[in-house]
Design an enzyme around this catalytic site. Sequence first.
Site, PDB file in Angstrom:
ATOM      1  N   PRO A  62       0.830  -1.220   0.000  1.00 45.60           N
ATOM      2  CA  PRO A  62       0.000   0.000   0.000  1.00 45.60           C
ATOM      3  C   PRO A  62       0.862   1.267   0.000  1.00 45.60           C
ATOM      4  O   PRO A  62       0.545   2.228  -0.704  1.00 45.60           O
ATOM      5  CB  PRO A  62      -0.824  -0.120   1.291  1.00 45.60           C
ATOM      6  N   TYR A  63       1.957   1.256   0.755  1.00 41.65           N
ATOM      7  CA  TYR A  63       2.843   2.420   0.792  1.00 41.65           C
ATOM      8  C   TYR A  63       3.440   2.684  -0.594  1.00 41.65           C
ATOM      9  O   TYR A  63       3.452   3.821  -1.075  1.00 41.65           O
ATOM     10  CB  TYR A  63       3.960   2.196   1.817  1.00 41.65           C
ATOM     11  N   TYR A  64       3.895   1.620  -1.252  1.00 33.21           N
ATOM     12  CA  TYR A  64       4.476   1.797  -2.587  1.00 33.21           C
ATOM     13  C   TYR A  64       3.441   2.307  -3.585  1.00 33.21           C
ATOM     14  O   TYR A  64       3.738   3.152  -4.436  1.00 33.21           O
ATOM     15  CB  TYR A  64       5.128   0.498  -3.072  1.00 33.21           C
TER      16      TYR A  64
END
Lengths: 222, 222
Positions: free
Chosen positions: A136-138
């Site tokens: 999700p961060y990427y």
Amino acid sequence: MKFERSITMNVLVIGANGQIGQKVVNLLQESEEHTVKAMVRKEEQASALAKQGVESVVASLEDSVDELANAITGSDAVIFTAGSGGKTGSDKTLLVDLDGAVKTVEASEKLGINRYVMVSAFQANNRKNWNDSLLPYYAAKHYADKALEASSLSYTIVRPGGLLNEEGTGKVAIGEQLDRGSVPREDVAQVVVDSLTTQNVNNRAFDLTSGDTPIKEALQRL
Amino acid sequence: MKFERSITMNVLVIGANGQIGQKVVNLLQESEEHTVKAMVRKEEQASALAKQGVESVVASLEDSVDELANAITGSDAVIFTAGSGGKTGSDKTLLVDLDGAVKTVEASEKLGINRYVMVSAFQANNRKNWNDSLLPYYAAKHYADKALEASSLSYTIVRPGGLLNEEGTGKVAIGEQLDRGSVPREDVAQVVVDSLTTQNVNNRAFDLTSGDTPIKEALQRL
């Protein structure tokens, strides 16, 4: 007395209280070229910075574009090195790392800001190389970077490898697709600051790890 | 025998097992113009559709672009009406509603698909009007829509108001910015299917609520 060509900028650092952010603020404070303003979320962070002699503005990436424009106004350049961090959930990843970042891009466009330097994540542009445990961060960083690239701003996107707290070496590798590696936060901060005034990295995005080339030379050669 | 001008399309419905998706599949199955293929996540969903006489393909929005291209290949048009739903966290909102959708856009571009119809959310384009209790969802839909708009596809983005399970009336309001309202899922499904072949809504995005205008007329008039 300095004889090199210098460009003086009022630089706003978004995420100034973060681990890279603090180093960026210190470099800019020491620099003879630039003046720095720190954007932080809390009054106590602003007070601590004031004691250090750094001007700051309190704002949140969950604020509106107009409120963020008020925080950014008066700056010539923006450095984005904020992150919601690992302690909050993916809701904040979406609202801070993605939408928060894009709102500062939109605010900067409104204000006609010259330069925008984004601290992104290693290979965020390349879905196949995203870190499986941080998808999700990427994804959030990827779409924030895409919005910046699609904007009218003169941007540089820095995608550092694994972040280390050890002392910087001043020597790095920079390229559009590097082998996975790590890099001290101190070197990331220096790359970000030097990107502000290196014409060659205008509207470019690159991976960054430790390497053999002095930072300024690596930026010139990209 | 039909005398109206008709365009025959092989249509892939992504999210075919969802509440709107099922209605879209049924409309396409009944239609004399189009043939339908359902993209679903589970084999048992595919089996149920087979009994209903609907062809399907099993794939996940967390698959790669190449895998999604394999699922989409052979289609002339894509309808995206998938959603990670309220039971999973914002990590899935990022990876399914945003990145999953964008991967199907990229796969469709690779395949040279003619038409792409996206079911979005009311005023997803307008941050100030996002539903406060669903901000991450709205952010995800917003950036998925932006990626579709920036793509090479001929798109239509449908942003329905509050979704109702009551029977459709066939009458709607369509516009770039409507007052908040609701709309039966049956009418949303009909708008989506009619958008496939209504030239006037190519590369357009609009809000949709119940209203006074027959669906085809409303699409023609936008």
